[in-house]
Design an enzyme around this catalytic site. Structure first.
Site, PDB file in Angstrom:
ATOM      1  NE  ARG A   1      -4.220  -2.149   2.217  1.00 41.28           N
ATOM      2  CZ  ARG A   1      -4.233  -3.033   2.323  1.00 41.28           C
ATOM      3  NH1 ARG A   1      -2.877  -3.507   2.908  1.00 41.28           N
ATOM      4  NH2 ARG A   1      -5.418  -4.038   1.976  1.00 41.28           N
TER       5      ARG A   1
ATOM      6  CE  LYS B   1      -7.994  -2.085   5.241  1.00 39.54           C
ATOM      7  NZ  LYS B   1      -8.429  -2.212   3.696  1.00 39.54           N
TER       8      LYS B   1
ATOM      9  CG  HIS C   1      -4.760  -0.324  -3.206  1.00 42.72           C
ATOM     10  ND1 HIS C   1      -5.441   0.568  -2.069  1.00 42.72           N
ATOM     11  CD2 HIS C   1      -5.101  -1.148  -4.305  1.00 42.72           C
ATOM     12  CE1 HIS C   1      -4.884  -0.766  -1.737  1.00 42.72           C
ATOM     13  NE2 HIS C   1      -5.480  -1.465  -2.276  1.00 42.72           N
TER      14      HIS C   1
ATOM     15  NE  ARG D   1      -2.382  -4.248  -1.703  1.00 42.03           N
ATOM     16  CZ  ARG D   1      -2.138  -5.169  -0.950  1.00 42.03           C
ATOM     17  NH1 ARG D   1      -0.944  -5.045  -1.132  1.00 42.03           N
ATOM     18  NH2 ARG D   1      -2.948  -6.171  -0.463  1.00 42.03           N
TER      19      ARG D   1
ATOM     20  CG  HIS E   1      -5.974  -9.450   0.979  1.00 35.84           C
ATOM     21  ND1 HIS E   1      -5.451 -10.311  -0.251  1.00 35.84           N
ATOM     22  CD2 HIS E   1      -5.255  -8.102   1.640  1.00 35.84           C
ATOM     23  CE1 HIS E   1      -5.511  -8.742  -1.359  1.00 35.84           C
ATOM     24  NE2 HIS E   1      -5.560  -7.956  -0.433  1.00 35.84           N
TER      25      HIS E   1
ATOM     26  CE1 TYR F   1       0.826 -25.434   9.300  1.00 36.92           C
ATOM     27  CE2 TYR F   1       0.042 -24.509   7.096  1.00 36.92           C
ATOM     28  CZ  TYR F   1      -0.164 -25.476   7.282  1.00 36.92           C
ATOM     29  OH  TYR F   1       0.869 -25.650   7.202  1.00 36.92           O
TER      30      TYR F   1
END
Length: 416
Positions: free
Chosen positions: A252, A279, A342, A345, A375, A385
């Site tokens: 970002r 974020k 952005h 991305r 994400h 994990y």
């Protein structure tokens, strides 16, 4: 036979003088005037309630005249006849007035600022500033000084309708969500008895809002053109280097601008982004491809003594401004409908997914792609994990993508 009390007269009251001790002048039916030794004259009413003798103050003379004192006496006598204790009623009224005064102080502005202060530990500083800006632009002009408990649903609906009429549908949706958080906080802290936002159907007021996707490039010729345009950028050196690195790591805009040298591990080829800059509010370790390490080594000669990798060209102790990268893309000829910071991305995501399990592509799954994009996985156990198990896959995939970008530029040079 009970002694009959002779009612007081104004002449008698005016003539009453202070003595060595307090004394009383009786008017009848429990009403009397207390003459204090200090000279003050105070109206009192003696009455019985639930077989207990009580006295209540009615005010001072001459502020309260004889006629007004008798009127108050009659009012209180009527209350007693209806099984209401005047003293308790007055105490209750004082408490209610006190609560109302407190409520007046608990304005929407005060509570929203209090909520922002509590919320700052959950989001980035940039996002918090964005929320405060939304309140200033779209909300405070309507209900800033209103006691939060007195705000009505129709007032909130007016705010949302105003945004809808200005065709700011996405903004209206975000303001609705922002107000909902503030009112939830108000209810939790007992500033308001109910969250009125929960009673408003945003679809009815705003209408359904289609999710807006960032513009990006997915065609190879467009991506080639962008990469070559960045290489040819003739503006500020720091800005150019930030743009050269951004395609390879596709973070970002806030993260690239606030990158610090202390966060870079050249030996491990990793960038550790602290939780307070993410974020997701979770620390993120991004593997860096060889191309980025080379660029960072070059930049280090320029800003290596500073805190930030990409400092502001006005103040070395501050990061690059929010508008710098956007302005650079505009100078290169790209409009906001074509490409924004952005967009890198989205570009990575599209290319990575299109080339997954492809003979000339890569072998990595969607989990690795999403992990590189930072994400957050809703399942906390699975999220922890993923960060541990996909580390090597993330490193290989980001290097594959960096090579893919470089090959595009090489092919372009051959064509020329």
């Amino acid at each position: 036979m009970a002694r009959k009390t002779i009612p007081l007269t104004n002449t008698e009251i005016k003539a009453a003088k202070a003595k060595e001790k307090d004394y009383k002048l009786f008017d009848g039916e429990g009403l009397f005037l207390l003459i204090a030794k200090t000279g003050g004259k105070r109206w009192r009413l003696k009455y019985r309630f639930n077989n207990k003798e009580k006295v209540i103050a009615l005010g001072t003379y001459p502020t309260i005249s004889l006629k007004e004192a008798r009127t108050k006496k009659d009012e209180y006598k009527n209350m007693i006849a209806n099984n209401i204790d005047p003293s308790e009623k007055r105490k209750q009224s004082k408490e209610e007035n006190k609560i109302q005064e407190i409520q007046k102080l608990n304005t929407f502005y005060k509570i929203s600022q209090e909520w922002l202060e509590s919320y700052k530990y959950e989001v980035t500083e940039r996002y918090l500033n964005k929320l405060e800006r939304s309140l200033e632009l779209y909300v405070y002009s309507f209900i800033k000084d209103r006691p939060i408990e007195q705000i009505k649903r129709l007032e909130i609906i007016d705010i949302l309708k105003d945004l809808k009429n200005r065709e700011l549908l996405e903004t209206a949706k975000r303001v609705y969500m922002l107000l909902n958080k503030i009112f939830m906080y108000a209810v939790t802290m007992e500033y308001a008895p109910h969250n009125i936002i929960a009673d408003i159907d945003q679809n009815t007021i705003i209408g359904r809002v289609e999710k807006k996707h960032y513009p990006t490039f997915i065609k190879e010729k467009d991506i080639k053109g962008l990469l070559l345009a960045i290489d040819d950028y003739s503006g500020d050196y720091t800005t150019k280097m930030a743009l050269k690195i951004l395609p390879y790591i596709f973070v970002r805009s806030y993260n690239i601008r606030h990158m610090e040298w202390i966060e870079i591990d050249f030996n491990k080829k990793e960038w550790t982004i602290p939780a307070n800059k993410m974020k997701t509010k979770t620390e993120f370790i991004l593997p860096l491809p060889n191309q980025v390490i080379t660029l960072l080594e070059e930049i280090k000669q320029f800003s290596g003594d500073e805190q930030y990798v990409f400092p502001s060209f006005r103040h070395n102790d501050r990061p690059m401004s929010d508008n710098t990268l956007v302005s650079a893309l505009r100078r290169m000829g790209y409009t906001k409908d074509e490409f924004v910071p952005h967009s890198f991305r989205s570009m990575f995501s599209t290319i990575a997914y299109e080339n997954a399990n492809h003979e000339a592509g890569h072998k990595f799954t969607s989990e690795v792609i999403e992990a590189l994009l930072a994400h957050k996985e809703k399942n906390k156990i699975k999220d922890a994990y993923n960060r541990a198990s996909y580390k090597e896959g993330m490193r290989e995939l980001i290097q594959w993508y960096a090579n893919w970008l470089n090959n595009l530029k090489k092919d372009s040079k051959k064509e020329n």
